[in-house]
Design a protein around this motif. Structure first.
Motif, PDB file in Angstrom:
ATOM      1  N   TYR A 131       1.141  -0.891  -0.221  1.00 44.62           N
ATOM      2  CA  TYR A 131       0.152  -0.231  -0.450  1.00 44.62           C
ATOM      3  C   TYR A 131       0.674   1.271  -0.096  1.00 44.62           C
ATOM      4  N   PRO A 132       0.762   2.397  -1.074  1.00 43.09           N
ATOM      5  CA  PRO A 132       1.560   3.214  -0.717  1.00 43.09           C
ATOM      6  C   PRO A 132       2.002   3.904   0.176  1.00 43.09           C
ATOM      7  N   GLU A 133       0.866   3.828   1.585  1.00 37.32           N
ATOM      8  CA  GLU A 133       1.326   5.096   2.746  1.00 37.32           C
ATOM      9  C   GLU A 133       2.494   4.414   3.163  1.00 37.32           C
ATOM     10  N   TYR A 134       2.818   3.212   2.541  1.00 38.62           N
ATOM     11  CA  TYR A 134       4.013   2.514   3.919  1.00 38.62           C
ATOM     12  C   TYR A 134       5.114   2.393   3.143  1.00 38.62           C
ATOM     13  N   THR A 135       5.330   3.903   1.666  1.00 37.75           N
ATOM     14  CA  THR A 135       6.563   4.348   1.524  1.00 37.75           C
ATOM     15  C   THR A 135       6.292   5.877   1.216  1.00 37.75           C
ATOM     16  N   LYS A 136       5.345   6.220   2.166  1.00 40.79           N
ATOM     17  CA  LYS A 136       5.551   7.914   2.589  1.00 40.79           C
ATOM     18  C   LYS A 136       6.047   8.454   3.186  1.00 40.79           C
ATOM     19  N   GLU A 137       6.692   7.896   4.178  1.00 35.89           N
ATOM     20  CA  GLU A 137       7.826   8.667   4.821  1.00 35.89           C
ATOM     21  C   GLU A 137       8.585   8.251   4.405  1.00 35.89           C
ATOM     22  N   PRO A 138       9.817   7.779   3.860  1.00 36.41           N
ATOM     23  CA  PRO A 138      11.288   7.849   3.427  1.00 36.41           C
ATOM     24  C   PRO A 138      10.871   8.733   1.812  1.00 36.41           C
ATOM     25  N   SER A 139       9.901   8.575   1.261  1.00 35.32           N
ATOM     26  CA  SER A 139       9.625   9.586  -0.100  1.00 35.32           C
ATOM     27  C   SER A 139       9.641  11.458   0.851  1.00 35.32           C
ATOM     28  N   ASP A 140       8.851  11.172   2.099  1.00 36.44           N
ATOM     29  CA  ASP A 140       8.662  12.320   2.833  1.00 36.44           C
ATOM     30  C   ASP A 140       9.543  13.678   2.743  1.00 36.44           C
ATOM     31  N   LEU A 141      10.858  12.362   3.372  1.00 39.01           N
ATOM     32  CA  LEU A 141      11.940  12.732   3.851  1.00 39.01           C
ATOM     33  C   LEU A 141      12.918  12.898   2.967  1.00 39.01           C
ATOM     34  N   ALA A 142      13.384  11.793   1.927  1.00 38.02           N
ATOM     35  CA  ALA A 142      13.783  13.009   0.309  1.00 38.02           C
ATOM     36  C   ALA A 142      12.650  14.085  -0.119  1.00 38.02           C
ATOM     37  N   PHE A 143      12.014  14.099   0.017  1.00 36.86           N
ATOM     38  CA  PHE A 143      11.145  15.123  -0.875  1.00 36.86           C
ATOM     39  C   PHE A 143      12.661  16.887  -0.354  1.00 36.86           C
ATOM     40  N   GLY A 144      12.851  17.147  -1.401  1.00 35.75           N
ATOM     41  CA  GLY A 144      12.984  18.607  -1.745  1.00 35.75           C
ATOM     42  C   GLY A 144      14.844  18.183  -1.095  1.00 35.75           C
ATOM     43  N   ARG A 145      15.314  17.384  -0.267  1.00 37.09           N
ATOM     44  CA  ARG A 145      16.796  17.062  -0.286  1.00 37.09           C
ATOM     45  C   ARG A 145      17.532  16.437  -0.718  1.00 37.09           C
ATOM     46  N   SER A 146      18.725  17.206  -1.490  1.00 38.49           N
ATOM     47  CA  SER A 146      19.895  16.219  -2.502  1.00 38.49           C
ATOM     48  C   SER A 146      20.412  15.205  -1.712  1.00 38.49           C
ATOM     49  N   ASN A 147      20.561  15.613  -0.100  1.00 41.52           N
ATOM     50  CA  ASN A 147      21.375  14.723   0.564  1.00 41.52           C
ATOM     51  C   ASN A 147      20.737  12.880   0.846  1.00 41.52           C
ATOM     52  N   VAL A 148      19.302  13.134   0.746  1.00 44.74           N
ATOM     53  CA  VAL A 148      18.260  12.014   0.976  1.00 44.74           C
ATOM     54  C   VAL A 148      17.754  11.509  -0.554  1.00 44.74           C
ATOM     55  N   LYS A 149      18.081  10.290  -0.528  1.00 40.67           N
ATOM     56  CA  LYS A 149      17.989   8.868  -1.688  1.00 40.67           C
ATOM     57  C   LYS A 149      17.180   7.965  -1.230  1.00 40.67           C
ATOM     58  N   ASN A 150      16.135   7.883  -1.257  1.00 37.23           N
ATOM     59  CA  ASN A 150      15.033   7.239  -1.595  1.00 37.23           C
ATOM     60  C   ASN A 150      14.789   5.944  -2.387  1.00 37.23           C
ATOM     61  N   VAL A 151      14.999   5.155  -2.586  1.00 38.90           N
ATOM     62  CA  VAL A 151      14.981   3.996  -3.809  1.00 38.90           C
ATOM     63  C   VAL A 151      13.518   2.208  -3.175  1.00 38.90           C
ATOM     64  N   THR A 152      12.550   2.403  -4.020  1.00 45.80           N
ATOM     65  CA  THR A 152      12.325   0.901  -3.891  1.00 45.80           C
ATOM     66  C   THR A 152      12.353   0.209  -4.834  1.00 45.80           C
ATOM     67  N   LEU A 153      12.269  -1.270  -4.181  1.00 51.75           N
ATOM     68  CA  LEU A 153      12.415  -2.598  -5.099  1.00 51.75           C
ATOM     69  C   LEU A 153      12.212  -3.236  -5.063  1.00 51.75           C
ATOM     70  N   LEU A 154      11.339  -4.369  -6.140  1.00 53.15           N
ATOM     71  CA  LEU A 154      10.488  -5.309  -6.632  1.00 53.15           C
ATOM     72  C   LEU A 154      11.194  -6.716  -6.984  1.00 53.15           C
ATOM     73  N   LEU A 155      11.823  -7.307  -5.877  1.00 53.75           N
ATOM     74  CA  LEU A 155      12.524  -8.296  -6.122  1.00 53.75           C
ATOM     75  C   LEU A 155      11.374  -9.376  -6.988  1.00 53.75           C
ATOM     76  N   SER A 156      10.250  -9.196  -7.030  1.00 57.35           N
ATOM     77  CA  SER A 156       9.851 -10.848  -7.790  1.00 57.35           C
ATOM     78  C   SER A 156       9.333 -10.014  -9.474  1.00 57.35           C
TER      79      SER A 156
END
Length: 511
Positions: A131-156
């Motif tokens: 569910y998208p909300e479970y990636t909201k927090e890292p996305s919020d942490l990365a928003f507007g910050r060049s020093n924070v990189k946020n990546v999601t990975l789908l191993l399937s």
């Protein structure tokens, strides 16, 4: 008689020093603590001295970061969301959340947010597909910050199934957390978790970071051009694997695009088991300091899936099995897991997987060992588990019947760990009506994954199901350090002898 017991105790303490693998010495010293989360409302579970709180450790790792912070997490929900109908927190009041300890998740999130404001380089790698909300927090942490990189990975996309399931924090390339706790406030106060915190251990941190880098690189690659369908002759299933997998014939393999991948000799038709896997000697300082084994004691790391291995590290399956087989003659092997299955859970058709059951039975028969297995029973219990555990108990019947010829005196004992309130979890409100649930969803469970013999401790991130070792990301830390071994045994024994357990033999429908 008493003198004999004292002598036996001394011998057990010295066993790790006497049976260590040969390794090169290192001048590196680091400090280690075991880490736990204890659910609220478990008054009869004694606390163990010297074991740290997961929430405290996560805050320290964030607050202390000066140059870098790398985090692998399945999902994020450090901030409670009681107004979100998709959240397991839905419908609970502010006073409920305070009682549950949800504020601890906010403290951890704010610590990461603060370190991001200090311009520390942060990389966050999470599972994609929930569910998208479970990636909201890292996305919020990365928003507007060049020093924070946020990546999601789908191993399937790479293995046909599987998720990013490892739980790892790496700070300044010298401190590491490896354990079972998700980046979820409930993992700090409503779920029983076990991990290890290593401070000042740059050699270990660099190796775990290599695994992080391999996952990070995988997230940027095109799986459609670098996967193959294979007839897996070890597990007798057709499945998808990366094109550099050892499950492919040598001539059909591609060169690995992972920067730290190192080719190892193939043992057809499966992934190579390494008899000379990397074991390195590090002087781990534990508290109180142990004086009876002056030499640095060896440690190892293992990883999953096997296609992400590098150097001469073991696959995670081999690390677990070797730990089970490390039990001494007449000794005790302790295994703690949330899930146990002798098969795959998410593949179709299912894979039959006897690896762990065979290792347990071998210990019972060949070393007359006592094997204690602690499995979680909770609101999302896998029904097939009970059958597999009962079949494993048949080892006792076979051992007894072979006692005249083989003098077999080993035994398997299996119990379910039941956190109070496990059957009262879920939304507090559904369709405008109170449900009567007392706790948020996906809580009230013993979630730790570890094994400890008389001489060796193994702390991991994977449930004991086939998928977690062959299609899912996982990391384990293992050591012969005597203090860690004894402290992990203490954690297990406190649970084993607590009032929150039920024997598998006595298990019924009235729980």
């Amino acid at each position: 008689m008493r003198r004999d017991k004292v002598l036996l105790y001394v011998i057990v303490l010295l066993l790790p020093c006497l049976s260590l693998p040969h390794v090169a010495k290192s001048s590196i010293q680091c400090k280690a603590w075991l880490v736990q989360s204890i659910p609220t409302d478990m008054p009869k579970l004694p606390r163990i001295s010297g074991v740290l709180s997961t929430g405290d450790v996560f805050q320290w790792l964030a607050n202390k970061s000066t140059t870098s912070l790398d985090i692998i997490a399945q999902y994020w929900q450090l901030l409670a969301t009681p107004k979100d109908p998709h959240s397991g927190d839905f419908g609970y009041s502010d006073s409920d959340l305070q009682r549950f300890g949800a504020h601890l998740g906010s403290l951890v999130y704010n610590s990461i947010d603060n370190v991001a404001n200090r311009n520390v380089n942060i990389r966050i790698l999470s599972h994609s597909g929930v569910y998208p909300e479970y990636t909201k927090e890292p996305s919020d942490l990365a928003f507007g910050r060049s020093n924070v990189k946020n990546v999601t990975l789908l191993l399937s996309k790479w293995w046909g199934s599987g998720i990013v399931h490892a739980k790892v924090w790496i700070f300044d390339d010298r401190d590491v957390y490896i354990g079972s706790a998700n980046n979820d406030w409930k993992s700090l106060t409503q779920v029983k978790e076990v991990g290890i915190y290593l401070s000042g251990c740059s050699r270990i941190a660099r190796k775990v970071k290599t695994y992080f880098d391999n996952l990070w690189r995988l997230a940027s690659l095109d799986s459609s051009t670098q996967t193959r369908n294979v007839s897996d002759q070890q597990w007798l299933i057709n499945r998808t694997v990366p094109c550099w997998s050892h499950f492919l014939p040598r001539k059909a393999r591609c060169m690995s695009p992972l920067p730290s991948y190192i080719e190892t000799p193939n043992v057809s038709p499966s992934y190579p088991s390494l008899s000379d896997h990397e074991v390195f000697s590090v002087d781990i300082k534990t508290f109180p300091r142990d004086h009876y084994c002056p030499e640095p004691q060896p440690i190892y790391l293992s990883f999953a899936p096997p296609e992400l291995l590098f150097g001469k590290h073991q696959s995670d399956e081999q690390g677990w099995i070797d730990t089970i087989k490390s039990v001494v003659e007449g000794g005790t092997m302790r295994i703690n897991t949330m899930d146990w299955l002798g098969q795959s859970q998410y593949t179709n058709p299912k894979v039959y997987w006897p690896s762990f059951s065979s290792a347990v039975s071998e210990g019972v028969f060949s070393k007359n060992a006592k094997v204690k297995i602690l499995v979680a029973y909770w609101g999302h219990f896998i029904k097939a588990t009970d059958g597999y555990l009962r079949s494993l108990l048949y080892s006792n019947v076979l051992c007894s019947s072979a006692s005249v010829q083989n003098k077999c005196s080993g035994q398997v004992e299996i119990i379910y760990y039941i956190v109070p309130g496990f059957n009262k979890t879920g939304h507090a409100v559904r369709n405008g009506t109170k449900t009567g649930n007392k706790y948020p969803d996906y809580t009230r469970v013993n979630h730790g994954k570890y094994a400890v013999s008389d001489v060796r401790a193994h702390i991991g991130t994977s449930n004991l199901v086939w998928d977690y070792f062959f299609t899912t990301s996982g990391v384990s830390f293992g050591t012969y350090n005597t203090k860690i071994v004894l402290k992990l045994q203490e954690i297990f024994d406190v649970d084993w002898y607590s009032p929150y357990v039920v024997s598998v033999q006595e298990f019924g429908q009235d729980v």
